[in-house]
Design a protein around this motif. Structure first.
Motif, PDB file in Angstrom:
ATOM      1  N   MET A   1     -11.580   3.287   5.819  1.00 16.47           N
ATOM      2  CA  MET A   1     -10.228   3.539   6.300  1.00 16.47           C
ATOM      3  C   MET A   1     -10.178   3.510   7.833  1.00 16.47           C
ATOM      4  SD  MET A   1      -8.730   3.364   3.604  1.00 16.47           S
ATOM      5  CE  MET A   1      -7.069   3.546   4.237  1.00 16.47           C
ATOM      6  N   ASP A   2     -11.256   3.910   8.496  1.00 13.75           N
ATOM      7  CA  ASP A   2     -11.327   3.767   9.950  1.00 13.75           C
ATOM      8  C   ASP A   2     -11.284   2.290  10.319  1.00 13.75           C
ATOM      9  OD1 ASP A   2     -11.442   6.447  10.373  1.00 13.75           O
ATOM     10  OD2 ASP A   2     -13.612   6.534  10.648  1.00 13.75           O
ATOM     11  N   THR A   3     -12.018   1.492   9.580  1.00 10.07           N
ATOM     12  CA  THR A   3     -12.051   0.055   9.841  1.00 10.07           C
ATOM     13  C   THR A   3     -10.676  -0.551   9.590  1.00 10.07           C
ATOM     14  OG1 THR A   3     -14.341   0.001   9.104  1.00 10.07           O
ATOM     15  CG2 THR A   3     -13.213  -2.105   9.257  1.00 10.07           C
ATOM     16  N   TYR A   4     -10.023  -0.096   8.505  1.00 13.23           N
ATOM     17  CA  TYR A   4      -8.700  -0.606   8.161  1.00 13.23           C
ATOM     18  C   TYR A   4      -7.721  -0.388   9.319  1.00 13.23           C
ATOM     19  CZ  TYR A   4      -4.077  -0.746   6.058  1.00 13.23           C
ATOM     20  OH  TYR A   4      -2.764  -1.009   5.807  1.00 13.23           O
ATOM     21  N   SER A   5      -7.829   0.749   9.968  1.00 15.20           N
ATOM     22  CA  SER A   5      -6.885   1.080  11.036  1.00 15.20           C
ATOM     23  C   SER A   5      -7.005   0.141  12.227  1.00 15.20           C
ATOM     24  CB  SER A   5      -7.092   2.535  11.487  1.00 15.20           C
ATOM     25  OG  SER A   5      -8.329   2.681  12.146  1.00 15.20           O
ATOM     26  N   PHE A   6      -8.149  -0.525  12.339  1.00  9.32           N
ATOM     27  CA  PHE A   6      -8.344  -1.464  13.450  1.00  9.32           C
ATOM     28  C   PHE A   6      -7.914  -2.887  13.087  1.00  9.32           C
ATOM     29  CE2 PHE A   6     -11.543   1.802  14.573  1.00  9.32           C
ATOM     30  CZ  PHE A   6     -11.013   2.162  15.800  1.00  9.32           C
TER      31      PHE A   6
ATOM     32  N   GLN B   1      -5.822  -6.092  -0.660  1.00 12.84           N
ATOM     33  CA  GLN B   1      -4.833  -5.700  -1.658  1.00 12.84           C
ATOM     34  C   GLN B   1      -3.930  -4.598  -1.112  1.00 12.84           C
ATOM     35  OE1 GLN B   1      -7.155  -6.553  -5.899  1.00 12.84           O
ATOM     36  NE2 GLN B   1      -6.643  -4.495  -5.323  1.00 12.84           N
ATOM     37  N   PHE B   2      -4.526  -3.642  -0.432  1.00 11.29           N
ATOM     38  CA  PHE B   2      -3.795  -2.533   0.180  1.00 11.29           C
ATOM     39  C   PHE B   2      -2.706  -3.077   1.106  1.00 11.29           C
ATOM     40  CE2 PHE B   2      -3.247   1.125   2.971  1.00 11.29           C
ATOM     41  CZ  PHE B   2      -3.514   2.227   2.161  1.00 11.29           C
ATOM     42  N   GLU B   3      -3.090  -4.045   1.918  1.00  9.78           N
ATOM     43  CA  GLU B   3      -2.147  -4.655   2.872  1.00  9.78           C
ATOM     44  C   GLU B   3      -1.065  -5.448   2.148  1.00  9.78           C
ATOM     45  OE1 GLU B   3      -0.797  -5.354   6.798  1.00  9.78           O
ATOM     46  OE2 GLU B   3      -2.344  -4.002   6.024  1.00  9.78           O
ATOM     47  N   ALA B   4      -1.455  -6.185   1.096  1.00 13.16           N
ATOM     48  CA  ALA B   4      -0.490  -6.989   0.344  1.00 13.16           C
ATOM     49  C   ALA B   4       0.533  -6.107  -0.358  1.00 13.16           C
ATOM     50  CB  ALA B   4      -1.218  -7.867  -0.675  1.00 13.16           C
TER      51      ALA B   4
ATOM     52  N   LEU C   1       1.199   3.253  -1.187  1.00 11.18           N
ATOM     53  CA  LEU C   1       2.593   3.508  -0.804  1.00 11.18           C
ATOM     54  C   LEU C   1       2.915   5.002  -0.748  1.00 11.18           C
ATOM     55  CD1 LEU C   1       4.262   0.743  -3.010  1.00 11.18           C
ATOM     56  CD2 LEU C   1       3.637   0.611  -0.584  1.00 11.18           C
ATOM     57  N   ALA C   2       1.893   5.823  -0.602  1.00 10.52           N
ATOM     58  CA  ALA C   2       2.079   7.281  -0.623  1.00 10.52           C
ATOM     59  C   ALA C   2       3.065   7.771   0.432  1.00 10.52           C
ATOM     60  CB  ALA C   2       0.737   7.975  -0.449  1.00 10.52           C
ATOM     61  N   ASP C   3       3.133   7.071   1.556  1.00  7.81           N
ATOM     62  CA  ASP C   3       4.037   7.480   2.639  1.00  7.81           C
ATOM     63  C   ASP C   3       5.401   6.804   2.569  1.00  7.81           C
ATOM     64  OD1 ASP C   3       2.074   9.143   3.709  1.00  7.81           O
ATOM     65  OD2 ASP C   3       1.226   7.523   4.936  1.00  7.81           O
ATOM     66  N   ASN C   4       5.617   5.992   1.537  1.00  5.06           N
ATOM     67  CA  ASN C   4       6.891   5.285   1.391  1.00  5.06           C
ATOM     68  C   ASN C   4       7.874   6.166   0.613  1.00  5.06           C
ATOM     69  OD1 ASN C   4       9.002   3.541   0.470  1.00  5.06           O
ATOM     70  ND2 ASN C   4       7.671   1.774   0.849  1.00  5.06           N
ATOM     71  N   PRO C   5       8.972   6.577   1.231  1.00  2.00           N
ATOM     72  CA  PRO C   5       9.906   7.491   0.560  1.00  2.00           C
ATOM     73  C   PRO C   5      10.591   6.884  -0.655  1.00  2.00           C
ATOM     74  CG  PRO C   5      10.861   6.655   2.602  1.00  2.00           C
ATOM     75  CD  PRO C   5       9.425   6.221   2.597  1.00  2.00           C
ATOM     76  N   ASP C   6      10.541   5.570  -0.815  1.00  6.51           N
ATOM     77  CA  ASP C   6      11.165   4.913  -1.961  1.00  6.51           C
ATOM     78  C   ASP C   6      10.212   4.731  -3.141  1.00  6.51           C
ATOM     79  OD1 ASP C   6      13.755   4.582  -0.890  1.00  6.51           O
ATOM     80  OD2 ASP C   6      13.063   2.864   0.289  1.00  6.51           O
ATOM     81  N   CYS C   7       8.961   5.145  -2.973  1.00  8.86           N
ATOM     82  CA  CYS C   7       7.969   4.945  -4.038  1.00  8.86           C
ATOM     83  C   CYS C   7       8.083   6.025  -5.105  1.00  8.86           C
ATOM     84  CB  CYS C   7       6.563   4.940  -3.445  1.00  8.86           C
ATOM     85  SG  CYS C   7       5.259   4.736  -4.689  1.00  8.86           S
ATOM     86  N   PHE C   8       8.116   5.591  -6.358  1.00  9.13           N
ATOM     87  CA  PHE C   8       8.125   6.507  -7.501  1.00  9.13           C
ATOM     88  C   PHE C   8       6.974   6.099  -8.409  1.00  9.13           C
ATOM     89  CE2 PHE C   8       9.342   8.199 -11.607  1.00  9.13           C
ATOM     90  CZ  PHE C   8       9.900   9.428 -11.298  1.00  9.13           C
TER      91      PHE C   8
END
Length: 213
Positions: free
Chosen positions: A72-77, A97-100, A121-128
């Motif tokens: 996840m550190d690598t992902y942030s870069f 896949q995460f990015e897609a 999508l945990a931070d997406n307010p529209d995700c159910f």
């Protein structure tokens, strides 16, 4: 908002044989939105430049050599970092896949099946997020009929696939696959039936959308 539209992104986790994909397709058809299952792999392959066959090979399969925090550190870069270039292929696959998933969600309402979409999508307010499970005997019967297997073969397929999906999900997220605490809604398709489960999800989405207004 008319009765058959939604502003939500619906993610569906599913036990093997519970008809999660079919249910997701019915929900998407009702709302007139796209349903992404294995299509997620194609989008991730196209966006990342990694061949589709590698995504299919690593699809929802666990790994034992992965340090969550490091990746996840690598992902942030971003992908262009040396860290991403040097990562094992299964880690690259997960991050692509995460990015897609995040990119497709940004394009509007849709249904996404499996592949830790709820976590991405945990931070997406529209995700159910939904999890579909079912009685083992019901799943055995369904898989046996669908793939022309005997009961033992069907049970082996179910156990193997569930173990793989569970290990993959638990490994890459901070949640537990199939646990009610990990999702907004859990449903038993062997009790409600495929159509009934889809209708229950649709009704839940209507309620969720009304509360977001």
């Amino acid at each position: 908002m008319s009765n058959n539209t939604t502003s939500s992104i619906i993610t569906i986790g599913r036990k093997y044989g519970s008809a999660g994909r079919q249910i997701g397709q019915e929900v998407a058809k009702y709302f007139g939105i796209k349903c992404y299952d294995k299509e997620l792999l194609e989008h991730a392959a196209n966006d990342s430049g990694i061949c589709k066959e590698l995504f299919e090979h690593h699809d929802e399969k666990p790994t034992n050599s992965f340090l969550y925090s490091l990746v996840m550190d690598t992902y942030s870069f971003g992908y262009s970092s040396a860290g991403f270039t040097d990562m094992p292929m299964n880690h690259k696959i997960f991050l692509a896949q995460f990015e897609a998933i995040k990119k497709l969600a940004s394009e509007g309402p849709c249904v996404m099946v499996g592949r830790c979409a709820d976590y991405a999508l945990a931070d997406n307010p529209d995700c159910f997020s939904v999890f579909v499970h079912a009685n083992l005997d019901w799943r055995i019967n369904r898989i046996a009929q669908k793939y022309n297997k005997n009961a033992k073969e069907a049970k082996d397929m179910i156990n193997k696939t569930d173990k793989s999906r569970s290990s993959y999900y638990n490994y890459y997220t901070n949640k537990k696959w199939g646990s009610a605490d990990s999702y907004n809604l859990c449903l038993d398709s062997s009790k409600l039936g495929i159509d009934g489960t889809a209708k229950a999800i649709i009704e839940a989405i209507h309620i969720y959308d009304s509360l977001k207004k």
